[in-house]
Write a protein that holds these residues in place. Sequence first.
Motif, PDB file in Angstrom:
ATOM      1  N   PRO A   1      -8.593   2.333   1.448  1.00 45.95           N
ATOM      2  CA  PRO A   1      -7.588   3.118   1.980  1.00 45.95           C
ATOM      3  C   PRO A   1      -8.253   4.370   2.418  1.00 45.95           C
ATOM      4  O   PRO A   1      -9.218   4.901   1.673  1.00 45.95           O
TER       5      PRO A   1
ATOM      6  N   LEU B   1      -5.777   5.155  -4.369  1.00 42.55           N
ATOM      7  CA  LEU B   1      -5.578   3.817  -4.267  1.00 42.55           C
ATOM      8  C   LEU B   1      -7.048   3.265  -4.365  1.00 42.55           C
ATOM      9  O   LEU B   1      -8.021   3.857  -3.471  1.00 42.55           O
TER      10      LEU B   1
ATOM     11  N   THR C   1      -6.050  -1.261  -0.251  1.00 44.21           N
ATOM     12  CA  THR C   1      -4.739  -1.269   0.179  1.00 44.21           C
ATOM     13  C   THR C   1      -3.952  -2.311  -0.342  1.00 44.21           C
ATOM     14  O   THR C   1      -4.431  -3.675  -0.212  1.00 44.21           O
TER      15      THR C   1
ATOM     16  N   ASN D   1       1.229   1.665   3.392  1.00 46.35           N
ATOM     17  CA  ASN D   1      -0.069   2.593   2.897  1.00 46.35           C
ATOM     18  C   ASN D   1      -0.237   3.360   4.019  1.00 46.35           C
ATOM     19  O   ASN D   1      -0.667   4.519   3.662  1.00 46.35           O
TER      20      ASN D   1
ATOM     21  N   LYS E   1       2.010   6.520   5.230  1.00 44.70           N
ATOM     22  CA  LYS E   1       2.672   7.792   4.262  1.00 44.70           C
ATOM     23  C   LYS E   1       3.109   8.839   4.964  1.00 44.70           C
ATOM     24  O   LYS E   1       4.167   9.395   4.600  1.00 44.70           O
TER      25      LYS E   1
ATOM     26  N   ILE F   1       2.590   1.887  -5.419  1.00 47.48           N
ATOM     27  CA  ILE F   1       1.685   2.275  -4.236  1.00 47.48           C
ATOM     28  C   ILE F   1       2.025   3.682  -3.626  1.00 47.48           C
ATOM     29  O   ILE F   1       1.009   4.363  -3.145  1.00 47.48           O
TER      30      ILE F   1
END
Length: 645
Positions: free
Chosen positions: A33, A39, A42, A47, A50, A443
Amino acid sequence: MSLPRTGAEIREAFLSFFEERGHARLPSDSLIPSDDPTLLFTGAGMNQFKDEFLGQGRPGLVRATTSQKCLRVPDLENVGRTPRHHTFFEMLGNFSFGDYFKEEAILWEWEFFTSTLGWDGERMVATVYKEDEEAFGIWHEVIGLPEERIFRFGEKENYWPAEAPSLGPNGPCGPCSELYFDLDPGQLPSTSGLAALPERFLEVGNFVFTQFNRQESGALAPLPQSNIDVGLGLERIAAVAQDAANNFETEIFKPLLASIQEIAGQDYGKDEDADVCMRRIADHARAVFFCIADGASPGKEGRAYVVRKILRRAVRDGISLGVREPFLASLLPAVIDSMGSAYPELEEQAPGIRTILQGEEEQFREVFQKGIVRLKSLLKEPRDGIFPGALGFELHDTYGFPVDITQVVVEEAGLRFDHVGYQAAMDEQRSRAREFSAITGDIFSASSAGILQSGGLEATEFLGWDQDEVPAIVLCILKGKEKIPSLESGEFGAVVLDKTPFYPEGGGQVGDQGSLVDSKGKVLFEVSDTQSAHPFVLHLGDAAGSLKVGQEVLAKISVSLRRATEIHHTATHLLHSAMKEVLGDAVRQAGSLVSKEKLRFDYTTEQAPTSEERKRIEELVQSEILKASPLATSFSTLNEARAAR
Ligand code: SER
């Protein structure tokens, strides 16, 4: 026209279906990511969106569709043993950012499954959150699904993140509705029966109605906009479309399984233990190839360690199947054949991936031999008839040594293997890994940026290019995921300022250290690390006095540490450029570490440099250093920077 059947056909059918309905078709984000240090990998299509969910994203982007490369590791132990578990998988997604909501989302998904894919609507069942009458009504009245095929569940099953209303985390969340395909139609079960029948009811889609912002008080406040986050598992859909007993028996995996059978000299489908190994190799090989292609090479820490662990498990399975030579690299063409056109990075990076695989596999085969030696020496120590499970786990975790082999060797030595102790050590490690990786349901929630953004905080202004000290105001203090008003001496926390000279860890460079001091020069907070939670900078450390939100401070970096780090940063650029000159354009950066003591430059190339080439690289770097050219800072996009190199 024939119905979409293969993975590629289903992917294309999905993306064009939503493109025709006004969605921007966007590329998969990297498995690593960008801009989200919370994180490791991914793990979901949403993701990369956001900011859009919080209403702070790309202007004009209100509908998007993607096929996202995902990696999830908490269920690693199940991969290969069950029909559906994967580490690496593709998630088809359609997203609405404050545009359409539940009715369109459900209608379109139903149309996609029953018309585009031609599935029998009579074999579909849906679940809704128990209080979501609106979703129930859409399934029942608009779609026409009979009541007995709509199941109501609580927040554990039908909320995303799971259990957000009662357990948190704070931030955006919402009820969800899932769509299942009945693989073995017959008498319908009760609600509890549905959950207990994973082999019969296959979840093919999860529709999240991201409409609330959970407050610190636990109250669910409506978000300024209601969003849609739909995720469908491509491999599962392909298994249904192809009537395959499990995801690995679809055409997505067939070429890969064929290569594995050839290398192992055994047929799939003859022996369950061998089949488990083959399925696991197939899953893990894809995961490792894609991770390396996205720049996550195997290594010792964090993300790199996860990749190494997955790779080693695949090699270990190869050893169990009797494969004596390194083999992973020879599986790459099968994956490029089936996925290369959708993910061209695989072919582009193939030479580097092969080099890394070869080195890692050779090294691990040596380690594995050491595991055997270690086990034999452990067996020489006096034991009370039982070989401790914790030692079996240590062998498994450190050497990747298979527990079944440990058990055989232990029993041959006349001891009993302590399975309970082994399982306890495994569970403990798994719960640590869950907390650490935040890959499961967390997540969305795990993002500090999300927590900060939901509080309406302004982005941190970074002034560290030319300033070492900056007067600033404390805007927020985080302790774990909680916002708190103040920190007292000795407490650890993360401080957000309105502006900062602190450089957050990124691009391989370690984060700055330093302090926040008051107007008299008294240290209030020792910054031991700086991290990015884009668009915020998090100053992590311990309070040395009392620090409050709203307080004015002077933010001072440790200049000696920054200068030493900058020297290594510049030297990394010199080294990369010298390597390109001597070894050619095939040299690709695969990662780097820039700290105050040293630099490390990871790269991939087709062959290891000769000693003459190494000498020439060193000379080039030295001669650049001796020139003492002035250093200039300039700003560019990633693509501009790549083109300029
Ligand atoms: N974010 C949801 C999931 O991962 C739906 O896309 O299941």
